[in-house]
Design a protein around this motif. Sequence first.
Motif, PDB file in Angstrom:
ATOM      1  N   VAL A   5       0.849  -1.185   0.000  1.00 24.76           N
ATOM      2  CA  VAL A   5       0.000   0.000   0.000  1.00 24.76           C
ATOM      3  C   VAL A   5       0.885   1.236   0.000  1.00 24.76           C
ATOM      4  N   GLU A   6       0.764   2.013  -1.061  1.00 29.52           N
ATOM      5  CA  GLU A   6       1.579   3.213  -1.210  1.00 29.52           C
ATOM      6  C   GLU A   6       0.817   4.440  -0.730  1.00 29.52           C
ATOM      7  N   SER A   7       1.578   5.444  -0.335  1.00 29.56           N
ATOM      8  CA  SER A   7       0.991   6.730   0.030  1.00 29.56           C
ATOM      9  C   SER A   7       2.049   7.810  -0.129  1.00 29.56           C
ATOM     10  N   GLY A  16      10.783  21.283  -5.102  1.00 32.56           N
ATOM     11  CA  GLY A  16      10.201  20.832  -3.845  1.00 32.56           C
ATOM     12  C   GLY A  16      10.546  19.396  -3.518  1.00 32.56           C
ATOM     13  N   SER A  17       9.925  18.920  -2.448  1.00 29.65           N
ATOM     14  CA  SER A  17      10.197  17.577  -1.947  1.00 29.65           C
ATOM     15  C   SER A  17       8.911  16.832  -1.643  1.00 29.65           C
ATOM     16  N   LEU A  18       8.990  15.516  -1.735  1.00 27.67           N
ATOM     17  CA  LEU A  18       7.905  14.613  -1.348  1.00 27.67           C
ATOM     18  C   LEU A  18       8.526  13.359  -0.773  1.00 27.67           C
ATOM     19  N   THR A  19       7.779  12.710   0.108  1.00 31.55           N
ATOM     20  CA  THR A  19       8.197  11.406   0.606  1.00 31.55           C
ATOM     21  C   THR A  19       7.095  10.390   0.345  1.00 31.55           C
ATOM     22  N   LEU A  20       7.450   9.329  -0.346  1.00 32.18           N
ATOM     23  CA  LEU A  20       6.526   8.234  -0.601  1.00 32.18           C
ATOM     24  C   LEU A  20       6.755   7.130   0.427  1.00 32.18           C
ATOM     25  N   SER A  21       5.681   6.452   0.785  1.00 29.57           N
ATOM     26  CA  SER A  21       5.758   5.310   1.691  1.00 29.57           C
ATOM     27  C   SER A  21       5.105   4.105   1.036  1.00 29.57           C
ATOM     28  N   CYS A  22       5.593   2.934   1.397  1.00 30.82           N
ATOM     29  CA  CYS A  22       5.022   1.680   0.897  1.00 30.82           C
ATOM     30  C   CYS A  22       5.010   0.695   2.061  1.00 30.82           C
ATOM     31  N   ALA A  23       3.811   0.371   2.523  1.00 31.50           N
ATOM     32  CA  ALA A  23       3.658  -0.571   3.621  1.00 31.50           C
ATOM     33  C   ALA A  23       3.405  -1.962   3.065  1.00 31.50           C
ATOM     34  N   ALA A  24       4.186  -2.925   3.519  1.00 32.90           N
ATOM     35  CA  ALA A  24       4.089  -4.303   3.036  1.00 32.90           C
ATOM     36  C   ALA A  24       3.514  -5.194   4.125  1.00 32.90           C
ATOM     37  N   SER A  25       2.677  -6.122   3.693  1.00 27.25           N
ATOM     38  CA  SER A  25       2.112  -7.066   4.646  1.00 27.25           C
ATOM     39  C   SER A  25       2.956  -8.325   4.694  1.00 27.25           C
ATOM     40  N   GLY A  26       2.987  -8.975   5.843  1.00 26.72           N
ATOM     41  CA  GLY A  26       3.480 -10.341   5.910  1.00 26.72           C
ATOM     42  C   GLY A  26       4.961 -10.565   6.046  1.00 26.72           C
ATOM     43  N   TYR A 112      10.452  -8.788  -9.667  1.00 20.67           N
ATOM     44  CA  TYR A 112       9.514  -8.512  -8.579  1.00 20.67           C
ATOM     45  C   TYR A 112       8.180  -9.202  -8.844  1.00 20.67           C
ATOM     46  N   GLY A 113       7.640  -9.809  -7.805  1.00 17.74           N
ATOM     47  CA  GLY A 113       6.381 -10.526  -7.968  1.00 17.74           C
ATOM     48  C   GLY A 113       5.170  -9.784  -7.440  1.00 17.74           C
ATOM     49  N   TYR A 114       5.395  -8.730  -6.686  1.00 15.10           N
ATOM     50  CA  TYR A 114       4.291  -8.014  -6.056  1.00 15.10           C
ATOM     51  C   TYR A 114       4.430  -6.511  -6.308  1.00 15.10           C
ATOM     52  N   TRP A 115       3.283  -5.887  -6.579  1.00 20.55           N
ATOM     53  CA  TRP A 115       3.278  -4.474  -6.926  1.00 20.55           C
ATOM     54  C   TRP A 115       2.185  -3.748  -6.167  1.00 20.55           C
ATOM     55  N   GLY A 116       2.472  -2.482  -5.844  1.00 23.54           N
ATOM     56  CA  GLY A 116       1.445  -1.632  -5.281  1.00 23.54           C
ATOM     57  C   GLY A 116       0.561  -1.059  -6.369  1.00 23.54           C
ATOM     58  N   GLN A 117      -0.441  -0.293  -5.945  1.00 23.25           N
ATOM     59  CA  GLN A 117      -1.430   0.240  -6.884  1.00 23.25           C
ATOM     60  C   GLN A 117      -0.923   1.484  -7.608  1.00 23.25           C
ATOM     61  N   GLY A 118       0.150   2.071  -7.126  1.00 25.01           N
ATOM     62  CA  GLY A 118       0.697   3.263  -7.752  1.00 25.01           C
ATOM     63  C   GLY A 118       0.207   4.536  -7.093  1.00 25.01           C
ATOM     64  N   THR A 119       1.062   5.538  -7.068  1.00 26.63           N
ATOM     65  CA  THR A 119       0.686   6.847  -6.530  1.00 26.63           C
ATOM     66  C   THR A 119       1.235   7.919  -7.470  1.00 26.63           C
ATOM     67  N   GLN A 120       0.391   8.885  -7.791  1.00 28.30           N
ATOM     68  CA  GLN A 120       0.760   9.913  -8.761  1.00 28.30           C
ATOM     69  C   GLN A 120       1.638  10.972  -8.107  1.00 28.30           C
ATOM     70  N   VAL A 121       2.721  11.298  -8.785  1.00 31.13           N
ATOM     71  CA  VAL A 121       3.573  12.421  -8.400  1.00 31.13           C
ATOM     72  C   VAL A 121       3.591  13.386  -9.576  1.00 31.13           C
ATOM     73  N   THR A 122       3.183  14.619  -9.341  1.00 25.91           N
ATOM     74  CA  THR A 122       3.155  15.637 -10.381  1.00 25.91           C
ATOM     75  C   THR A 122       3.991  16.816  -9.925  1.00 25.91           C
ATOM     76  N   VAL A 123       4.964  17.184 -10.747  1.00 30.40           N
ATOM     77  CA  VAL A 123       5.847  18.300 -10.427  1.00 30.40           C
ATOM     78  C   VAL A 123       5.576  19.415 -11.434  1.00 30.40           C
ATOM     79  N   SER A 124       5.143  20.545 -10.948  1.00 34.02           N
ATOM     80  CA  SER A 124       4.830  21.666 -11.827  1.00 34.02           C
ATOM     81  C   SER A 124       6.049  22.578 -11.967  1.00 34.02           C
ATOM     82  N   SER A 125       6.147  23.180 -13.139  1.00 36.57           N
ATOM     83  CA  SER A 125       7.305  24.057 -13.416  1.00 36.57           C
ATOM     84  C   SER A 125       7.036  25.481 -12.976  1.00 36.57           C
TER      85      SER A 125
END
Length: 125
Positions: A5-7, A16-26, A112-125
Amino acid sequence: QVQLVESGGGLVQAGGSLTLSCAASGGTYAMGWFRQAPGKEREIVAAISRRGGTTYYADSVKGRFTISKDNAKNTMYLQMNSLTPEDTAVYYCAARSQDYSGIRVYRERHEYGYWGQGTQVTVSS
């Protein structure tokens, strides 16, 4: 079954800056961040070994992005600084459950066998 699960995506101005997270189960896994811009192939951004001691960065993000993981929380992070419009993409986290050394990084999508759903990152000029 591993669930990822990404966020943390969003809209940010260039520089600017952003931090993405990915929580894995199991459990803990060798993991990576990939991104896919419109009309382009999905490409590796960064990867980290299962134990967290080995990392890899694509040349395009080296020095600007930092990958890390907290195995106690089964969570991987991508700290992104000095963002440019060329970083605009959907960012995916990926996990590989088969890893015996704990120190190897994996750079290819097919590794890789497992993937998250994806999260959009948009950087404006």
